[in-house]
Design a protein around this motif. Sequence first.
Motif, PDB file in Angstrom:
ATOM      1  N   ASN A  74      -3.952  -4.529  -8.254  1.00 58.46           N
ATOM      2  CA  ASN A  74      -3.768  -5.676  -7.359  1.00 58.46           C
ATOM      3  C   ASN A  74      -2.586  -6.544  -7.775  1.00 58.46           C
ATOM      4  O   ASN A  74      -1.794  -6.979  -6.935  1.00 58.46           O
ATOM      5  CB  ASN A  74      -5.046  -6.522  -7.321  1.00 58.46           C
ATOM      6  N   THR A  78       0.900  -7.194  -5.648  1.00 59.31           N
ATOM      7  CA  THR A  78       1.350  -8.555  -5.368  1.00 59.31           C
ATOM      8  C   THR A  78       2.782  -8.763  -5.855  1.00 59.31           C
ATOM      9  O   THR A  78       3.613  -9.344  -5.154  1.00 59.31           O
ATOM     10  CB  THR A  78       0.401  -9.578  -6.030  1.00 59.31           C
ATOM     11  N   PHE A 129      -3.276 -11.432  -5.050  1.00 60.79           N
ATOM     12  CA  PHE A 129      -4.053 -11.057  -3.881  1.00 60.79           C
ATOM     13  C   PHE A 129      -4.937  -9.881  -4.273  1.00 60.79           C
ATOM     14  O   PHE A 129      -4.488  -8.936  -4.910  1.00 60.79           O
ATOM     15  CB  PHE A 129      -3.150 -10.665  -2.713  1.00 60.79           C
TER      16      PHE A 129
END
Length: 133
Positions: A74, A78, A129
């Motif tokens: 993740n 991002t 995010f």
Amino acid sequence: MENQPPTPPPYSPVPTGPAPLNQSDERMWAMLAHLSALTGLFTVVGSVVGPLIVWQVQKERSAFVDFHGKEALNFNITIAIASAISFVLFLLLVGFVLIWIVGAVWLIFTLIAAVKANNGEYYRYPLTFRFVK
């Protein structure tokens, strides 16, 4: 009585899933999930592919590695988005400064996460995010 077949051994089921990792291996693979992103220094997509491979290979064997693999993935997705935005902003001359800031944040947070994982701690990247849950 001598003609009777021998009795079979008691039934023992064969495990179907992968063997769980011991604590030392868990910490090593969790750390590698973060450090594998550094391959992005040499390849365009390495920062996302490295954590993805480690996570996919080891997620079934350890909840700790599953957590860190998703976090690393993740965070690097991002950062890839932030880098793309910085690249587009090169036209306004803002991206030149922004890309260096994004790169420094990426390197610092990746190293912090790797150390935390190696210490057996859970670490969540800030400002990330959560695409993969």
